[in-house]
Design an enzyme around this catalytic site. Sequence first.
Site, PDB file in Angstrom:
ATOM      1  N   GLY A   9       0.820  -1.203   0.000  1.00 26.57           N
ATOM      2  CA  GLY A   9       0.000   0.000   0.000  1.00 26.57           C
ATOM      3  C   GLY A   9       0.853   1.250   0.000  1.00 26.57           C
ATOM      4  N   SER A  10       0.342   2.302   0.601  1.00 28.21           N
ATOM      5  CA  SER A  10       1.022   3.596   0.588  1.00 28.21           C
ATOM      6  C   SER A  10       1.963   3.743   1.778  1.00 28.21           C
ATOM      7  CB  SER A  10      -0.015   4.723   0.639  1.00 28.21           C
ATOM      8  OG  SER A  10      -0.663   4.737   1.907  1.00 28.21           O
ATOM      9  N   GLU A  70       5.768  -3.134   1.294  1.00 23.19           N
ATOM     10  CA  GLU A  70       5.951  -2.748  -0.107  1.00 23.19           C
ATOM     11  C   GLU A  70       5.060  -1.538  -0.315  1.00 23.19           C
ATOM     12  OE1 GLU A  70       5.533  -1.591  -3.331  1.00 23.19           O
ATOM     13  OE2 GLU A  70       4.223  -3.258  -3.849  1.00 23.19           O
ATOM     14  N   VAL A  75      -0.028   4.658   5.095  1.00 25.50           N
ATOM     15  CA  VAL A  75      -0.671   3.541   5.787  1.00 25.50           C
ATOM     16  C   VAL A  75       0.383   2.555   6.283  1.00 25.50           C
ATOM     17  CG1 VAL A  75      -2.366   1.683   5.598  1.00 25.50           C
ATOM     18  CG2 VAL A  75      -2.749   3.840   4.399  1.00 25.50           C
ATOM     19  N   GLY A  76       1.487   2.436   5.553  1.00 28.99           N
ATOM     20  CA  GLY A  76       2.568   1.558   5.989  1.00 28.99           C
ATOM     21  C   GLY A  76       3.103   1.948   7.356  1.00 28.99           C
TER      22      GLY A  76
END
Length: 605
Positions: free
Chosen positions: A302-303, A324, A306-307
């Site tokens: 994801g982004s 990732e 959010v990571g």
Amino acid sequence: VTVSVLYWVLDSSAAEMVDCCSFTFLLCLGVAYLVQRYGIPLAQGVAGSVMRWHERVNAPVISVDKPRLDFTEIPAEKEPLNPRSSGKPDEIQCFTKGTYRRMGTVKAMNKAEVKAAIDKARVAQEKWAKSSFAERRRLLFALMEFVLKEHETICKTSAIECGKTMLDGTLGEILTTLEKLSWTCHYGEAALQEEVREVGLVSFHKRASVSYLPLGVVSAIVSWNYPFHNIIGPMISALFAGNAFVGKVSEWSCYYASWYQEIVRDGLRRLGYSPDLVTFVTGFAEAGEAIVELSDKVTFIGSPQVGKLVMRKASETLTPVVLELGGKDPAVVCDDADLKQLIPVVMRGTFQNCGQNCVGLERVVAHKGIHDTLVERLRPLVAGLSQGPACEGDTKDCGAMTMGAAAIEKIDKLVQDAVKRGAKCLVGGKRQSATSPFYPPTMLVDVTVDMEIAQEEVFGPILVIFKAKDDDDAARIVNTCPYGLGASVFSADPKRAHALGRKLRTGMLNVNDFGINYLCQSLPFGGVKISGFDRFAGIEGLRGNCLVRSETQDRIPGVKTEVPPAMQYPVTANSFKFSMLLCRVLYAPITGMIGAIVGLITFKK
């Protein structure tokens, strides 16, 4: 012996007989070496292929009902929809991307429901962990046959739920999944075999090895851009390593998650294993947080924003995570690059899935000597791209933006900012309307590193071209970006390309190609900087689903580790001296070693 007898019968000279025998002996020795060096592996390879063929033809046949694929009779909404458009907190609104037709709602699972699924998975994993690699391959071969058989259906589900074209579905959903299944079936067992490691002189009597054991329940929280492959991919590795798998799909593409889940569960049932081994979770943030809290390892796709939240949640339980977090992959075009080969690659890398790819080609850095020619050839190709609602069967080059108006607003803002700062928009660059789910294929030139579009992930159909003075300047342009997932270098000189590639701060590099590394499933996948860390895919990714355990055992019968008397408790005044002499015997050069040996011989406790 036979040669000697023949020479004696033929009455040859002794010298000739000796020469011929010597030659024959060396020839036989060479043949024996070749058989040992190449014949045995070849025989093993042939035997392995026969075994894999037998496993494949004896794999169970998965049979599930086809999902609903036609929603054209449902009126299209005039206003954009999103996953919360149902108005109910425990429901996810699913809709066709490109036409805004309501497909129905899906249950948004809460923490208790996720916990129940993980608890069931743990029970099912106990039996699965004892399964053989051959049994696991039978499941993967069954999945492979199903994907081949239902190729078109799977692509249609992706087109409806994501808005991508059927061709984009083949490349991103089918080809990638089949290659991962194939590689895992043929090479996965070898990657997970116990490895015997070398030992030093101090532990010469020991056998040292590394074992790869199942972790338990391995999970993934994946993005929406490839709904089938993104959830099936990490599941393949998790199951083959002996784990259970609980994965959360994105709320933006979750309508067909239950169908994808049933495909795998049907295969498990036919092999005699519990379907609870695999669960695809649908939900919002609460479901994702529960997965991070309760799993043994999590992969997040994801982004970066959010990571960071995933890492923060994982820190509470010290759950290991693989992140990732997207990329902004560059293609450096040297002045000696082959444009005939390069241009189709650049077009596919930029506009595949309407640019919605973590390894999407978001930057083209062209040397000044080739820049103008490259722009001249690319411009009509970009202008000629067609676009439309691929979700309803239209044959178009580009489909819709999955996240609709929200994504388009961000993309348009980046494009307009670049133009204001001096970039030239040669094609596209204007959104159709405030509610349209489409953003036109766009081409920008004269882009510089101080523009927002040079630093932020666009995730859209935008071809962005920079001009570089030389190789060093190209590397500077690439490395100013905070992302570092993949990169490409195009040059007729391989040495030059590799030298330039070494200067790029990215997790992956392709010379004279783009994104092909993901189809080389023996390779790990991942990046650096804000693109994340750790790896999935490849040998490293498969082993990442394991408890990596170091082991030692005695290898010489009757020889065991014994603590020398001088090092036993209680210690004496000379114990330290003994330890110094022992270290010198083991590690000092020959002169120091001899002196230490003499010291040990004459040592008195």
